[in-house]
Scaffold this motif. Structure first.
Motif, PDB file in Angstrom:
ATOM      1  N   ILE A  27       0.093  -1.903   5.434  1.00  0.00           N
ATOM      2  CA  ILE A  27       1.496  -1.832   5.024  1.00  0.00           C
ATOM      3  C   ILE A  27       1.611  -1.152   3.661  1.00  0.00           C
ATOM      4  N   LEU A  28       0.720  -1.522   2.726  1.00  0.00           N
ATOM      5  CA  LEU A  28       0.739  -0.886   1.409  1.00  0.00           C
ATOM      6  C   LEU A  28       0.450   0.606   1.495  1.00  0.00           C
ATOM      7  N   VAL A  30       1.092   2.606   3.989  1.00  0.00           N
ATOM      8  CA  VAL A  30       2.286   3.257   4.544  1.00  0.00           C
ATOM      9  C   VAL A  30       3.379   3.372   3.478  1.00  0.00           C
ATOM     10  N   LEU A  31       3.602   2.299   2.728  1.00  0.00           N
ATOM     11  CA  LEU A  31       4.635   2.335   1.690  1.00  0.00           C
ATOM     12  C   LEU A  31       4.314   3.355   0.606  1.00  0.00           C
ATOM     13  N   ILE A  32       3.061   3.409   0.184  1.00  0.00           N
ATOM     14  CA  ILE A  32       2.665   4.391  -0.830  1.00  0.00           C
ATOM     15  C   ILE A  32       2.840   5.804  -0.288  1.00  0.00           C
ATOM     16  N   LEU A  34       5.020   6.781   1.963  1.00  0.00           N
ATOM     17  CA  LEU A  34       6.455   7.079   1.992  1.00  0.00           C
ATOM     18  C   LEU A  34       6.983   7.417   0.597  1.00  0.00           C
ATOM     19  N   VAL A  35       6.516   6.689  -0.405  1.00  0.00           N
ATOM     20  CA  VAL A  35       6.948   6.972  -1.777  1.00  0.00           C
ATOM     21  C   VAL A  35       6.498   8.372  -2.186  1.00  0.00           C
ATOM     22  N   LYS A  39       9.301  11.270  -2.983  1.00  0.00           N
ATOM     23  CA  LYS A  39       9.346  11.094  -4.432  1.00  0.00           C
ATOM     24  C   LYS A  39      10.558  11.781  -5.056  1.00  0.00           C
ATOM     25  N   ILE A  42      13.822   9.991  -4.166  1.00  0.00           N
ATOM     26  CA  ILE A  42      13.910   8.704  -4.853  1.00  0.00           C
ATOM     27  C   ILE A  42      14.296   8.918  -6.306  1.00  0.00           C
TER      28      ILE A  42
END
Length: 61
Positions: A27-28, A30-32, A34-35, A39, A42
């Motif tokens: 999960i981490l 995937v989240l990283i 996506l960020v 970027k 965001i």
């Protein structure tokens, strides 16, 4: 018999903890990802939000 069942239960609990750690790591990742991909978007979104907050706070004072 009781000791064997207790050992099997302990092994099962340890096995499930390992799976939980793998899930959290995935999960981490995937989240990283996506960020990193979004970027720019965001940053623009946050700039707009903080600009709006500054404008509204200036109108209060």
């Amino acid at each position: 018999m009781k000791e064997i069942m207790l050992r099997v239960l302990q092994d099962f609990i340890r096995e499930e903890e390992g799976v939980g750690v793998i899930e959290v790591v995935l999960i981490l990742v995937v989240l990283i990802g996506l960020v990193l991909i979004f970027k720019e978007q965001i940053n623009e979104l946050l700039k707009g939000i903080f600009k709006e907050i500054k404008t509204l706070s200036e109108s209060v004072y």
